[in-house]
Design a protein around this motif. Structure first.
Motif, PDB file in Angstrom:
ATOM      1  N   THR A   1     -18.912 -41.105 -32.267  1.00 11.72           N
ATOM      2  CA  THR A   1     -19.466 -40.808 -30.726  1.00 11.72           C
ATOM      3  C   THR A   1     -19.616 -42.498 -30.466  1.00 11.72           C
ATOM      4  OG1 THR A   1     -20.206 -39.074 -31.066  1.00 11.72           O
ATOM      5  CG2 THR A   1     -21.297 -39.935 -29.240  1.00 11.72           C
ATOM      6  N   LEU A   2     -20.289 -43.161 -31.558  1.00 14.60           N
ATOM      7  CA  LEU A   2     -20.946 -44.612 -31.105  1.00 14.60           C
ATOM      8  C   LEU A   2     -19.916 -45.425 -30.670  1.00 14.60           C
ATOM      9  CD1 LEU A   2     -23.474 -46.849 -30.608  1.00 14.60           C
ATOM     10  CD2 LEU A   2     -22.919 -47.422 -33.355  1.00 14.60           C
ATOM     11  N   MET A   3     -18.917 -45.211 -30.973  1.00 19.02           N
ATOM     12  CA  MET A   3     -17.321 -46.378 -30.064  1.00 19.02           C
ATOM     13  C   MET A   3     -17.068 -45.421 -29.378  1.00 19.02           C
ATOM     14  SD  MET A   3     -16.989 -48.163 -32.739  1.00 19.02           S
ATOM     15  CE  MET A   3     -15.327 -48.269 -31.940  1.00 19.02           C
ATOM     16  N   THR A   4     -17.248 -44.274 -29.288  1.00 16.69           N
ATOM     17  CA  THR A   4     -16.865 -43.306 -27.561  1.00 16.69           C
ATOM     18  C   THR A   4     -18.034 -44.332 -26.414  1.00 16.69           C
ATOM     19  OG1 THR A   4     -16.116 -41.417 -28.602  1.00 16.69           O
ATOM     20  CG2 THR A   4     -16.273 -41.331 -26.402  1.00 16.69           C
TER      21      THR A   4
ATOM     22  N   GLY B   1     -12.264 -39.389 -31.197  1.00 15.69           N
ATOM     23  CA  GLY B   1     -13.028 -39.638 -32.117  1.00 15.69           C
ATOM     24  C   GLY B   1     -11.414 -39.649 -33.294  1.00 15.69           C
ATOM     25  N   GLY B   2     -12.014 -39.111 -34.497  1.00 19.52           N
ATOM     26  CA  GLY B   2     -10.846 -38.627 -35.965  1.00 19.52           C
ATOM     27  C   GLY B   2     -11.237 -39.535 -36.621  1.00 19.52           C
ATOM     28  N   ARG B   3     -11.165 -40.199 -38.304  1.00 23.64           N
ATOM     29  CA  ARG B   3     -11.976 -40.674 -38.614  1.00 23.64           C
ATOM     30  C   ARG B   3     -10.410 -42.070 -38.500  1.00 23.64           C
ATOM     31  NH1 ARG B   3     -14.444 -40.484 -43.066  1.00 23.64           N
ATOM     32  NH2 ARG B   3     -13.897 -42.202 -44.023  1.00 23.64           N
ATOM     33  N   ARG B   4      -9.767 -42.351 -37.797  1.00 24.25           N
ATOM     34  CA  ARG B   4      -9.301 -43.263 -37.792  1.00 24.25           C
ATOM     35  C   ARG B   4      -8.847 -42.717 -36.330  1.00 24.25           C
ATOM     36  NH1 ARG B   4      -4.694 -45.399 -41.652  1.00 24.25           N
ATOM     37  NH2 ARG B   4      -5.538 -45.824 -43.887  1.00 24.25           N
TER      38      ARG B   4
ATOM     39  N   LEU C   1     -14.169 -24.863 -27.829  1.00 25.13           N
ATOM     40  CA  LEU C   1     -15.069 -23.838 -28.562  1.00 25.13           C
ATOM     41  C   LEU C   1     -13.151 -23.884 -29.540  1.00 25.13           C
ATOM     42  CD1 LEU C   1     -15.824 -20.504 -26.486  1.00 25.13           C
ATOM     43  CD2 LEU C   1     -17.292 -22.749 -27.956  1.00 25.13           C
ATOM     44  N   ASN C   2     -12.260 -24.443 -29.126  1.00 21.60           N
ATOM     45  CA  ASN C   2     -10.562 -24.098 -30.712  1.00 21.60           C
ATOM     46  C   ASN C   2     -10.597 -25.444 -30.278  1.00 21.60           C
ATOM     47  OD1 ASN C   2     -10.765 -20.895 -29.289  1.00 21.60           O
ATOM     48  ND2 ASN C   2     -10.045 -21.344 -27.634  1.00 21.60           N
ATOM     49  N   ARG C   3     -10.850 -27.090 -29.654  1.00 27.14           N
ATOM     50  CA  ARG C   3      -9.845 -28.598 -29.975  1.00 27.14           C
ATOM     51  C   ARG C   3     -11.103 -28.899 -30.103  1.00 27.14           C
ATOM     52  NH1 ARG C   3      -6.414 -24.951 -27.552  1.00 27.14           N
ATOM     53  NH2 ARG C   3      -7.132 -25.484 -25.755  1.00 27.14           N
ATOM     54  N   SER C   4     -12.902 -29.054 -30.198  1.00 31.48           N
ATOM     55  CA  SER C   4     -13.637 -30.310 -29.598  1.00 31.48           C
ATOM     56  C   SER C   4     -13.170 -31.277 -30.719  1.00 31.48           C
ATOM     57  CB  SER C   4     -14.653 -29.142 -29.703  1.00 31.48           C
ATOM     58  OG  SER C   4     -15.682 -30.684 -29.543  1.00 31.48           O
ATOM     59  N   ILE C   5     -13.432 -32.352 -30.493  1.00 28.83           N
ATOM     60  CA  ILE C   5     -13.144 -33.394 -31.711  1.00 28.83           C
ATOM     61  C   ILE C   5     -14.937 -33.754 -31.850  1.00 28.83           C
ATOM     62  CG2 ILE C   5     -12.779 -35.506 -32.037  1.00 28.83           C
ATOM     63  CD1 ILE C   5     -10.623 -35.917 -28.909  1.00 28.83           C
ATOM     64  N   GLY C   6     -15.395 -32.830 -32.734  1.00 26.78           N
ATOM     65  CA  GLY C   6     -16.696 -33.206 -33.247  1.00 26.78           C
ATOM     66  C   GLY C   6     -17.721 -32.190 -32.210  1.00 26.78           C
ATOM     67  N   ASN C   7     -18.816 -32.342 -32.712  1.00 23.06           N
ATOM     68  CA  ASN C   7     -19.993 -32.012 -31.816  1.00 23.06           C
ATOM     69  C   ASN C   7     -20.680 -32.773 -30.571  1.00 23.06           C
ATOM     70  OD1 ASN C   7     -23.077 -31.220 -30.769  1.00 23.06           O
ATOM     71  ND2 ASN C   7     -23.708 -31.789 -33.079  1.00 23.06           N
ATOM     72  N   HIS C   8     -21.105 -33.856 -30.853  1.00 26.25           N
ATOM     73  CA  HIS C   8     -21.313 -35.036 -29.916  1.00 26.25           C
ATOM     74  C   HIS C   8     -20.485 -35.348 -28.896  1.00 26.25           C
ATOM     75  CE1 HIS C   8     -24.102 -35.861 -33.233  1.00 26.25           C
ATOM     76  NE2 HIS C   8     -25.144 -34.862 -32.078  1.00 26.25           N
ATOM     77  N   HIS C   9     -20.642 -35.292 -27.748  1.00 24.80           N
ATOM     78  CA  HIS C   9     -20.181 -36.441 -26.983  1.00 24.80           C
ATOM     79  C   HIS C   9     -20.856 -37.280 -25.533  1.00 24.80           C
ATOM     80  CE1 HIS C   9     -17.638 -32.357 -27.774  1.00 24.80           C
ATOM     81  NE2 HIS C   9     -15.859 -33.593 -27.085  1.00 24.80           N
ATOM     82  N   VAL C  10     -19.432 -37.545 -25.199  1.00 27.07           N
ATOM     83  CA  VAL C  10     -20.193 -38.685 -24.528  1.00 27.07           C
ATOM     84  C   VAL C  10     -20.376 -38.225 -22.532  1.00 27.07           C
ATOM     85  CG1 VAL C  10     -19.960 -41.364 -23.105  1.00 27.07           C
ATOM     86  CG2 VAL C  10     -20.219 -40.224 -26.249  1.00 27.07           C
TER      87      VAL C  10
END
Length: 424
Positions: free
Chosen positions: A279-282, A351-354, A390-399
């Motif tokens: 989220t910080l990178m976002t 998101g994603g580790r990379r 609810l189906n494909r979220s990239i993690g919890n936090h959004h920006v």
């Protein structure tokens, strides 16, 4: 990209250019589109090319498409033919007939339907590819120094990044800072700052707010000290951005970092909560690509028409007014209840580790009323995020950033080989 527009003989090129002015201008601007309008197959023999996309402007073009198909695609390798149809002037009905024709002839087709924003987003998603090295990412992020104060919060089991990859691929330097250093700096604030400096920060926050509810004067002073301690480390380490395992500060110092993060974001140091690096990178991308300060938030209420997001701190510059509150989960320290203006926003997550995934959507804020059941700053949008969240979220936090920036983000996504996660 080249777009072939089909119209019936009952309409004119001028009609098409006027009726679809918004879509045409958006595709020209955001997708580098070139348009050719056609109503007669005889003209096709002189203008012949293989279009990247078809656009159906009216009904009654099915036979025209069939003739074009037989000359252009019939003997070519099977491929997916993308058809733009926003629904006006019986365009969707014609597109559906064409789609059935393609299926019967062993070809794949897809219809791109919706508003100009929807069409631009889907086309950019279709055109997205992979690249071996980042383009805009290198320019935007190379040399960035990020401070990670403590490790990510325990509940963030899917929000980390590959730090080596972040450095090797994007040129980002990560500086790991032990929370004990911050705790020591917090306790040592009186050695570096006068009591009047500390009090002024607390007083300024009160002056900028409509009211103070739960926090005491001592709470305000502690929040100011936390801000000064974090800011001191950021300056010593020459940090462009930082994220913090904030709940440990509550336990160790009986205060929160909510005020510190709000003020640092307004000062240009991108600051995020809970050690959430994705989220910080976002937030950093929002700042560097869109020029906007960001609000990091949790999706909290989702309906088929709206989405409410909330969190316990927000940059003061993003709010029409603020109320000084306690931290929602703990009831300790100081947090910010901000009323963000009801205007256009972009909701995004890289998101994603990379950092190989992206979600972006544009929406209008329709409500900023407060409820005691959620984190202090709350904002509701006129968008259905349920299929995505609810189906494909990239993690919890959004920006959340003010303004409509999807086109820029989609271009960045496409140029850097990032997979777009769509919301349907």
């Amino acid at each position: 990209m080249r777009v072939l527009v089909l119209r019936s003989s009952f309409q004119s090129d001028e009609f098409v250019n006027t009726e679809y002015a918004e879509i045409i201008s958006r595709l020209e601007r955001d997708c580098d589109a070139e348009f050719t309008i056609l109503s007669d197959v005889t003209d096709w023999k002189t203008k012949h090319f293989v279009p990247d996309f078809l656009m159906i402007a009216t009904g009654g073009v099915e036979s025209l498409f069939k003739d074009i198909f037989m000359e252009t695609w019939n003997n070519a390798p099977k491929q997916t033919i993308s058809i733009i149809a926003d629904g006006r002037n019986n365009s969707l009905a014609a597109a559906l007939e064409i789609l059935s024709f393609l299926s019967e002839n062993g070809n794949n087709g897809r219809i791109i339907h919706g508003s100009a924003d929807d069409i631009v987003m889907e086309i950019n998603n279709i055109r997205g590819g992979t690249s071996s090295r980042p383009k805009d990412a290198t320019r935007l992020l190379s040399g960035l120094r990020i401070g990670v104060f403590g490790k990510p919060s325990d509940w963030l089991i899917a929000s980390g990044v590959d730090y080596d990859y972040l450095g090797d691929y994007y040129g980002v330097e990560t500086v790991f800072i032990d929370l004990q250093r911050l705790i020591n700096e917090f306790k040592d604030v009186p050695s570096h700052f006068s009591s009047s400096e500390v009090e002024k920060i607390a007083e300024d926050l009160v002056k900028r707010s409509k009211s103070v509810q739960e926090p005491s004067d001592d709470d305000m002073i502690a929040a100011a000290k936390t801000y000064l301690a974090i800011r001191k480390i950021c300056r010593e380490e020459r940090l462009d951005a930082m994220t913090i395992r904030c709940f440990d500060i509550i336990k160790a110092c009986n205060t929160t970092s909510c005020v510190a993060l709000a003020l640092l974001n307004d000062e240009g140091v991108v600051a995020g909560c809970e050690g959430d690096m994705q989220t910080l990178m976002t937030m950093i991308l929002a700042k560097r690509l869109c020029g906007e300060t960001a609000f990091m938030a949790n999706p909290s209420i989702l309906t088929d028409k709206t989405a409410m997001l909330a969190h316990c701190t927000v940059p003061l510059s993003m709010c029409d007014d603020t109320v000084v509150r306690s931290h929602f989960e703990s009831g300790i320290g100081v947090a910010i209840q901000g009323a963000m203006p009801l205007t256009d926003y972009t909701i995004m997550k890289w998101g994603g580790r990379r950092l190989d995934k992206m979600f972006v959507a544009e929406a209008k804020a329709i409500d900023n009323q407060y409820s005691d059941h959620f984190c202090r700053t709350q904002i509701t949008f006129d968008i259905n995020l349920k299929p995505y969240i609810l189906n494909r979220s990239i993690g919890n936090h959004h920006v959340i950033v003010r303004g409509r920036h999807a086109a820029k983000i989609l271009q960045f996504t496409r140029e850097n080989g990032i997979k777009l996660t769509i919301d349907n």
